[in-house]
Motif scaffolding. Sequence first.
Motif, PDB file in Angstrom:
ATOM      1  N   ALA A  25       5.275   3.820   8.498  1.00 42.60           N
ATOM      2  CA  ALA A  25       4.352   4.854   8.737  1.00 42.60           C
ATOM      3  C   ALA A  25       4.848   6.244   7.113  1.00 42.60           C
ATOM      4  CB  ALA A  25       3.411   5.255   9.164  1.00 42.60           C
ATOM      5  N   ARG A  26       6.039   6.819   7.978  1.00 48.45           N
ATOM      6  CA  ARG A  26       6.912   7.429   7.061  1.00 48.45           C
ATOM      7  C   ARG A  26       6.943   7.143   5.526  1.00 48.45           C
ATOM      8  NH1 ARG A  26      12.691   6.899   9.420  1.00 48.45           N
ATOM      9  NH2 ARG A  26      11.416   7.241  11.445  1.00 48.45           N
ATOM     10  N   PHE A  27       6.976   5.992   5.248  1.00 47.23           N
ATOM     11  CA  PHE A  27       6.554   5.907   3.560  1.00 47.23           C
ATOM     12  C   PHE A  27       4.682   5.152   3.428  1.00 47.23           C
ATOM     13  CE2 PHE A  27       9.751   3.566   5.338  1.00 47.23           C
ATOM     14  CZ  PHE A  27      11.242   4.962   4.885  1.00 47.23           C
ATOM     15  N   ASP A  28       4.048   5.336   3.687  1.00 49.46           N
ATOM     16  CA  ASP A  28       2.904   4.734   4.029  1.00 49.46           C
ATOM     17  C   ASP A  28       1.878   5.516   4.804  1.00 49.46           C
ATOM     18  OD1 ASP A  28       0.362   4.018   3.404  1.00 49.46           O
ATOM     19  OD2 ASP A  28       1.098   1.106   3.139  1.00 49.46           O
ATOM     20  N   ALA A  29       0.899   6.499   3.954  1.00 50.99           N
ATOM     21  CA  ALA A  29      -0.139   7.164   5.160  1.00 50.99           C
ATOM     22  C   ALA A  29      -0.983   6.716   5.758  1.00 50.99           C
ATOM     23  CB  ALA A  29      -0.263   8.428   3.642  1.00 50.99           C
ATOM     24  N   SER A  30      -1.365   5.964   4.736  1.00 54.60           N
ATOM     25  CA  SER A  30      -1.901   5.094   5.762  1.00 54.60           C
ATOM     26  C   SER A  30      -2.342   4.043   6.829  1.00 54.60           C
ATOM     27  CB  SER A  30      -2.916   3.355   4.961  1.00 54.60           C
ATOM     28  OG  SER A  30      -1.706   2.947   4.380  1.00 54.60           O
ATOM     29  N   LEU A  31      -0.681   3.679   6.813  1.00 57.21           N
ATOM     30  CA  LEU A  31      -0.443   2.808   7.801  1.00 57.21           C
ATOM     31  C   LEU A  31      -0.535   4.725   9.175  1.00 57.21           C
ATOM     32  CD1 LEU A  31       2.872   1.042   6.995  1.00 57.21           C
ATOM     33  CD2 LEU A  31       0.293   0.271   8.002  1.00 57.21           C
ATOM     34  N   ALA A  32      -0.032   5.470   9.306  1.00 55.80           N
ATOM     35  CA  ALA A  32       0.107   6.305   9.689  1.00 55.80           C
ATOM     36  C   ALA A  32      -1.351   6.659  10.357  1.00 55.80           C
ATOM     37  CB  ALA A  32       0.213   7.789   9.643  1.00 55.80           C
TER      38      ALA A  32
ATOM     39  N   HIS B 208     -10.875  -1.689  -4.404  1.00 56.13           N
ATOM     40  CA  HIS B 208      -9.671  -0.094  -4.524  1.00 56.13           C
ATOM     41  C   HIS B 208      -8.589  -0.376  -2.946  1.00 56.13           C
ATOM     42  CE1 HIS B 208     -12.679   2.608  -6.836  1.00 56.13           C
ATOM     43  NE2 HIS B 208     -13.719   1.625  -6.287  1.00 56.13           N
ATOM     44  N   ALA B 209      -9.180  -1.105  -2.348  1.00 55.01           N
ATOM     45  CA  ALA B 209      -7.917  -0.636  -1.435  1.00 55.01           C
ATOM     46  C   ALA B 209      -6.515  -2.363  -2.031  1.00 55.01           C
ATOM     47  CB  ALA B 209      -8.743  -1.813   0.267  1.00 55.01           C
ATOM     48  N   GLU B 210      -7.548  -2.718  -2.485  1.00 52.44           N
ATOM     49  CA  GLU B 210      -6.309  -4.096  -2.942  1.00 52.44           C
ATOM     50  C   GLU B 210      -5.466  -3.280  -4.093  1.00 52.44           C
ATOM     51  OE1 GLU B 210      -8.028  -7.443  -4.395  1.00 52.44           O
ATOM     52  OE2 GLU B 210      -8.975  -7.854  -2.763  1.00 52.44           O
ATOM     53  N   LEU B 211      -5.888  -2.052  -4.898  1.00 53.94           N
ATOM     54  CA  LEU B 211      -4.987  -1.261  -6.367  1.00 53.94           C
ATOM     55  C   LEU B 211      -4.021  -0.575  -4.939  1.00 53.94           C
ATOM     56  CD1 LEU B 211      -7.213  -0.895  -8.751  1.00 53.94           C
ATOM     57  CD2 LEU B 211      -5.847  -2.412  -8.536  1.00 53.94           C
ATOM     58  N   ALA B 212      -4.328   0.027  -3.660  1.00 57.96           N
ATOM     59  CA  ALA B 212      -3.657   0.791  -3.282  1.00 57.96           C
ATOM     60  C   ALA B 212      -2.391   0.522  -2.701  1.00 57.96           C
ATOM     61  CB  ALA B 212      -4.824   1.285  -1.744  1.00 57.96           C
ATOM     62  N   PRO B 213      -1.041   1.458  -3.310  1.00 55.35           N
ATOM     63  CA  PRO B 213      -0.199   0.766  -2.813  1.00 55.35           C
ATOM     64  C   PRO B 213       0.130   0.412  -1.416  1.00 55.35           C
ATOM     65  CG  PRO B 213      -0.270   3.707  -2.635  1.00 55.35           C
ATOM     66  CD  PRO B 213      -1.743   3.258  -2.534  1.00 55.35           C
ATOM     67  N   ASN B 214       1.510   0.094  -0.938  1.00 54.58           N
ATOM     68  CA  ASN B 214       2.187  -0.666   0.000  1.00 54.58           C
ATOM     69  C   ASN B 214       1.299  -1.814   0.276  1.00 54.58           C
ATOM     70  OD1 ASN B 214       4.222   0.980   0.723  1.00 54.58           O
ATOM     71  ND2 ASN B 214       2.904   2.782   0.516  1.00 54.58           N
ATOM     72  N   VAL B 215       0.331  -2.853  -0.406  1.00 53.41           N
ATOM     73  CA  VAL B 215      -0.131  -3.626   0.916  1.00 53.41           C
ATOM     74  C   VAL B 215       0.462  -4.577   0.480  1.00 53.41           C
ATOM     75  CG1 VAL B 215      -2.200  -5.044  -0.527  1.00 53.41           C
ATOM     76  CG2 VAL B 215      -2.519  -2.949  -0.624  1.00 53.41           C
ATOM     77  N   GLU B 216       0.889  -5.794   1.874  1.00 54.40           N
ATOM     78  CA  GLU B 216       1.584  -6.419   1.568  1.00 54.40           C
ATOM     79  C   GLU B 216       1.090  -7.825   1.138  1.00 54.40           C
ATOM     80  OE1 GLU B 216       3.838  -6.309   5.821  1.00 54.40           O
ATOM     81  OE2 GLU B 216       2.167  -5.871   5.589  1.00 54.40           O
TER      82      GLU B 216
END
Lengths: 124, 417
Positions: free
Chosen positions: B82-89, A116-124
């Motif tokens: 984090a402004r662009f990515d909530a998980s980072l917040a 699930h985490a791998e599908l999450a957005p903004n994964v580098e």
Amino acid sequence: MKYLCLVYYSEAEVYSMSKGEWQSLVRECLACGESLRASGHMLGGEALQPVHTATTVRVRNGKVTTTDGPFAETKEQLAGFYFIEAKDLNDAIQVASRIPPARLGSIEIRPVRDLHAELAPNVE
Amino acid sequence: MTEQTGQDVRQLVDSLYRSESRRVLATLIRVLGDFDLAEEALHEAFRAAVEQWPREGIPANPRAWLVSAGRFKTIDGIRRRARFDASLAEIAERLHSEAVDPASAVEEELEDDRLRLIFTCCHPALPQDAQVALTLREVCGLTTEEIARAFLTSPPTLAQRIVRAKNKIRVARIPYEVPPREALPERLDSVLQVIYLVFNEGYAASSGASLTRCDLTSEAIRLGRLLVELLPEAEAMGLLALMLLHESRRAARTSPEGELILLEAQDRSLWDRDLIAEGVELVTRALQTRRFGRYTLQAAIAAVHAEAPSAAETDWAEIVGLYDVLLKVDPSPVVALNRAVAVAMLNGPEAGLALIDALLDRGLLTDYHLAHAARADLCRRLGRFGEARVAYERALALTRLEPERRFLLRRLEELTQ
């Protein structure tokens, strides 16, 4: 953190044990499972039937092929698995070193992936 | 604020970078929980120091200031992203709330960070070549290019090795900790192996034209000193002693032309007496603990050599006795070979040769050039020149090190004369 501990040993070696030796190994494995449950590490685990009972399935171009085996010529075969929860790799190594067949063969520790985490957005 | 002060601050920051950057990094890895984030934070912190210290003055505790600055810069950076990515917040908030201000940490805990870094870089779950690369990179602060040059590999290969190792640390979650007492012997051994490997690579480069690569031996000794300072275990002292005693012979070990000179032929007045004194003192301390192992025993053997006025006046009985104990701790064919050579010095070449032949007959050491070189030498001393020649040629075919090749060639020529 979840890890899968894969238990490998030489079937030829283990299956040539005397009945007494075999039973005491089985008892040890049951006790190991109990103690891992008690310490909160155990998520699941099973011992497997020997590799000659295995079946391999492949799908190629939509077509299912079923064969017996795997036939890889390895010295040790997959004999079972422990699915564990551990604090970190050192904790997992502690657990693996308590699995009785570690004395006979080897335990491979694999961290599990979080799909699930791998599908999450903004994964580098 | 004058130009002069700006320059002074820059100089101070430069010298702080040299002396403190590894300590700061070690703490940042703990605080931030990630090698790459910590390295970024380290550079941010030093950049901030160059900007702020000329204006605000130099802080009372520069190291703690650097750790705090690195941590805040990282949290800020993550918040911005984090402004662009909530998980980072969430990560930023966790870092912000859970980490105690590192400036308030006690000195002892900060020292522990350096040990944590060493044990993590040398974790046995990492491949050994990666342990070596990571230790030199993170603990010693060498650049990837420097490490690649020292180990005769390409920088991209080495960089790849380090990336993979860091990835495994993160994904398999190798913890940032000093191992507990019961795991210490195994884990310490892994650290000692890495240090000794670095030393040996520098001392007797396994291939190539130069016999010693100075910077690796001094890095290894630096690591050894650091380890003894942080964790004065017997074997850590033993390894440091062993390295110092080997290092003490550096000037005597090669001729001005770069030719190899064996221990028995070395000019002992060239041996570094300060290093020997330090090494002997460490061996004595390690032996007193009674928890010593193979490094201490090897150092004890090196100490007997170091204190002997000449090869002939060496206490060979003592050396054979130490090898007997070493062989019990480390029953390897190479140790047995070294013991055989010592027996030859004590009881004559015939006795040593019998032991070497027994090893070779068992199929051990067949491809080890020093076994054949030792056999050749003993045959030569016994006047069995034909056998000596065959053994020298075998050794010659097996060695990869240029000065050793030249040495063996010289011996072969002497035989034909």
